[in-house]
Design an enzyme around this catalytic site. Structure first.
Site, PDB file in Angstrom:
ATOM      1  CD  GLU A   1       0.528  -5.981   5.693  1.00  0.00           C
ATOM      2  OE1 GLU A   1      -0.162  -5.858   4.671  1.00  0.00           O
ATOM      3  OE2 GLU A   1       1.203  -7.010   5.947  1.00  0.00           O
TER       4      GLU A   1
ATOM      5  N   GLY B   1      -0.582  -5.178   0.776  1.00  0.00           N
ATOM      6  CA  GLY B   1      -1.810  -5.080  -0.002  1.00  0.00           C
ATOM      7  C   GLY B   1      -1.721  -5.762  -1.350  1.00  0.00           C
TER       8      GLY B   1
ATOM      9  CD  GLU C   1      -3.839  -7.379   3.026  1.00  0.00           C
ATOM     10  OE1 GLU C   1      -4.421  -7.584   4.108  1.00  0.00           O
ATOM     11  OE2 GLU C   1      -3.392  -6.260   2.697  1.00  0.00           O
TER      12      GLU C   1
ATOM     13  CB  ALA D   1      -0.907  -0.006   1.224  1.00  0.00           C
TER      14      ALA D   1
END
Length: 260
Positions: free
Chosen positions: A135, A112, A115, A66
Site C-alpha cells: 500500500e 487486502g 489482510e 483491493a
C-alpha cells in the site's frame, strides 16, 4: 444463495468459499466484500458446516489486492469510512467467527488479499504464493487490519520491513516467519486444507468456538485474555459437548459431539 463474484459449496462438513474474479486476479471490490460477508455468515449459521475454507479461483491469485479504481478519488473521510466498513463487515467479522476459517492461499495475496488471509484463523499456502502489503507504494497504508495483524503474526520488526518496503515474500519465507502454517503444491492445496479441516472436525465445535474467543481476547486492547479464558473454560462445562467428551473418554470410545 446466488453470488456474482464468489462461489460457495458444501461437502463433508466443510464450506468452501471461492473468490471468483480471475480476470481481476480476484481483487476485492465493495460488491465482493459484501458477498463474502453474506457467504461467511451463511456458512457460520449452517448447522452442518464445521469448517470454512476460503480461496481464490484460478492459479494466479488468492486475492491480488483491493480494487483501486473504486477509491482512487476518495477524500480522507471517505477513505476512513471505507476502512471502517470493510473491517466491520468482513475482516473483523471473519476473525471473530466461532466456526474455524482456513485460508488456502494460492498465488498472489497482496494488500487486502493478505489482510483477508490474516483475518482467517490460520493459513495454508501453495508453493507459488507471494504475499505482501504494497500500500505505501500507492501513498496509503493497509486499511483492513494489516498494520495490526501482521505484527501479531510475524513480529514488529519484520512487519515494519514488509510494510515500509512494500515488498513481497514467497511461501517458504512466509512459513519461516510464521505467517502461514503449511506450504504445499498448488495441486494439493485444497486437499491439505480439507485434511486439516477434517482433523479440526473431530473435536468439539463448542470448545473450538470458545478457544477462538479466548485466543482473540489476548490480542484486544483493554481485554484481559486470561479472564476471558477462565470464563470460556467455565462455559464449556455447561455444554452437551463437554458431557459427551468426558463420558466418551471414561468409556474409552470416540466422542460424538452434538455441537451444543
Amino acid at each position: 444463495m446466488s453470488y456474482n463474484n464468489i462461489l460457495s459449496s458444501f461437502k463433508n462438513g466443510i464450506t468452501t468459499i471461492t473468490i471468483n474474479r480471475p480476470k481481476k486476479l480476484n481483487a476485492l471490490n465493495k460488491a465482493t466484500i459484501s458477498e463474502l460477508h453474506e457467504a461467511f455468515n451463511a456458512a457460520n449459521i449452517h448447522k452442518e458446516t464445521q469448517v470454512i475454507i476460503v480461496t481464490g479461483s484460478g492459479e494466479k491469485a488468492f486475492v491480488a489486492g483491493a480494487d483501486i479504481s473504486e477509491f482512487a478519488n476518495f477524500s480522507g473521510e471517505e477513505g476512513a469510512e471505507l476502512a471502517q466498513k470493510g473491517q466491520d463487515l468482513l475482516f473483523n467479522f471473519i476473525e471473530n467467527l466461532n466456526t474455524p476459517v482456513i485460508a488456502a492461499v494460492n498465488g498472489f495475496a497482496l494488500g487486502g488479499g493478505l489482510e483477508l488471509a490474516m483475518a482467517c484463523h490460520f493459513r495454508v499456502a501453495s508453493d507459488n504464493a507471494k504475499m505482501g502489503l504494497p500500500e505505501v507504494s500507492l501513498g496509503v497504508i493497509p486499511g483492513y487490519g494489516g498494520t495490526q495483524r501482521l505484527p501479531q503474526l510475524i513480529g514488529k520488526g519484520r512487519a515494519m520491513e514488509m510494510i515500509m518496503t512494500a515488498g513481497m515474500i514467497d511461501a517458504n519465507k512466509a512459513l519461516n516467519y510464521g505467517l502461514v502454517n503449511h506450504v504445499t503444491t498448488q495441486e494439493e492445496l485444497l486437499n491439505l486444507s480439507e485434511s486439516i479441516g477434517l482433523k479440526v472436525m473431530r473435536n468439539s465445535p463448542v470448545a473450538i468456538g470458545k478457544a477462538i474467543e479466548a485466543v482473540n481476547a489476548g490480542f484486544k486492547s483493554g481485554v484481559n485474555g486470561f479472564t476471558k479464558e477462565i470464563a470460556s473454560f467455565g462455559a464449556c462445562f455447561d455444554s452437551d459437548d463437554f458431557k459427551e467428551g468426558t463420558t466418551a473418554f471414561l468409556e474409552k470410545r470416540k466422542a460424538n459431539f452434538p455441537g451444543k
